[in-house]
Design a protein around this motif. Sequence first.
Motif, PDB file in Angstrom:
ATOM      1  N   HIS A 284     -64.231  21.598   5.012  1.00 26.79           N
ATOM      2  CA  HIS A 284     -62.837  21.150   5.108  1.00 26.79           C
ATOM      3  C   HIS A 284     -62.671  19.746   4.543  1.00 26.79           C
ATOM      4  CE1 HIS A 284     -60.805  24.363   7.365  1.00 26.79           C
ATOM      5  NE2 HIS A 284     -61.985  24.594   7.908  1.00 26.79           N
TER       6      HIS A 284
ATOM      7  N   LEU B  22     -59.437  27.816  -0.746  1.00 27.31           N
ATOM      8  CA  LEU B  22     -59.277  28.902   0.221  1.00 27.31           C
ATOM      9  C   LEU B  22     -60.113  30.101  -0.226  1.00 27.31           C
ATOM     10  CD1 LEU B  22     -55.404  28.817   0.864  1.00 27.31           C
ATOM     11  CD2 LEU B  22     -57.214  27.854   2.290  1.00 27.31           C
TER      12      LEU B  22
ATOM     13  N   THR C 297     -55.907  25.165  -4.233  1.00 26.71           N
ATOM     14  CA  THR C 297     -55.703  25.328  -2.792  1.00 26.71           C
ATOM     15  C   THR C 297     -56.732  24.528  -2.005  1.00 26.71           C
ATOM     16  OG1 THR C 297     -57.161  27.259  -2.645  1.00 26.71           O
ATOM     17  CG2 THR C 297     -54.838  27.686  -3.140  1.00 26.71           C
TER      18      THR C 297
ATOM     19  N   GLN D 157     -57.490  23.384   2.569  1.00 28.50           N
ATOM     20  CA  GLN D 157     -57.002  23.460   3.939  1.00 28.50           C
ATOM     21  C   GLN D 157     -57.435  22.229   4.704  1.00 28.50           C
ATOM     22  OE1 GLN D 157     -57.619  27.169   5.930  1.00 28.50           O
ATOM     23  NE2 GLN D 157     -56.809  26.474   7.878  1.00 28.50           N
TER      24      GLN D 157
ATOM     25  N   THR E 204     -53.081  23.369   8.335  1.00 29.02           N
ATOM     26  CA  THR E 204     -52.224  23.403   7.155  1.00 29.02           C
ATOM     27  C   THR E 204     -52.995  23.826   5.906  1.00 29.02           C
ATOM     28  OG1 THR E 204     -50.882  21.607   8.078  1.00 29.02           O
ATOM     29  CG2 THR E 204     -50.594  22.102   5.744  1.00 29.02           C
ATOM     30  N   LYS E 205     -52.462  24.814   5.199  1.00 23.90           N
ATOM     31  CA  LYS E 205     -53.001  25.239   3.909  1.00 23.90           C
ATOM     32  C   LYS E 205     -52.139  24.640   2.803  1.00 23.90           C
ATOM     33  CE  LYS E 205     -54.632  29.663   5.789  1.00 23.90           C
ATOM     34  NZ  LYS E 205     -54.487  31.133   5.756  1.00 23.90           N
TER      35      LYS E 205
END
Length: 303
Positions: free
Chosen positions: A211, A217, A243, A245, A249-250
């Motif tokens: 993360h 993603l 993308t 994360q 929240t993405k």
Amino acid sequence: MLKRMQDKGYDFWVKLASWTAIIMVSLMIMAKVWAWLATGSAAMLGSLTDSLLDITATLINFFVLRYALLPADDDHRYGHGKAEPLAGLAQAAFIAGSACLLAFHGIERLFNPIDISNTGFNIGIAVSIFAIVCTLILVFVQNIVVKKTGSIAIKADSLHYKGDLLLNASVMLAMILASLGWTAADAIFTIGVAFFLLYNAWQVGVESGTHLMDKELPDEDKEEIISLVGSHEKVYGLHDIRTRQAGKTKFIQFHIELDDNLPLIIAHQVADEVETLLKANISGELDIIIHQDPLSVVSKSQN
């Protein structure tokens, strides 16, 4: 109004899981402290250590999650979601250090075994059964919460406590074997618990690092995004999708390819419709940035 009700429901279920974990683990800690003092079992000490780590992680997660869920502000325009993996790295280091100390204790007990009395044996077995019952109650509540909310944090916590069921069962087995004359079993199972904790620390550390390093993603999520965007009748394609994360929240960014003669107001409307489509079909909180490109400009750049 509906969204506020949904948010309130989510908070209620997540808090229910957190408080259940705190209460159940606190009960197990008190019972295991008494059992360890009464029996001197190294395996029971290992189980107690794991429970102490459990409640530490649960309390840290409880407060960090509250901070991570705070909305974006002037100093944190992308929100506070990365507080979660930062806490995860700290927990991983704490767990790894405790596991090493426990392993040393197990090795020392391997060379200096002690006999467990019948009274100590009965206490140890009773406390292990009590811990298993408490853990089953906790996992049951967590499963309900996961079905209600889909919370990734609670799901991960539930997987950890399911592993604790095996841990408590191993303590029972170690004490039974020790009572039958296999005194080394107590030390061996203690060392096994230490490696179990090290494995958990590694998993927490890897996930937290993923993360923090803004890993993309999963491929299935990206494929779903591409499929949903491409389903809009005015979108001819998309490119430069990115993308990541942070917490719940993405973050999703991409360019959509539109007709050259489309008025700006319509192009803006298409982008809004694509954003609404994604938020309706992809779980979690989404932060989406869409750039509109004329189709002819995209074609020239590809030639």
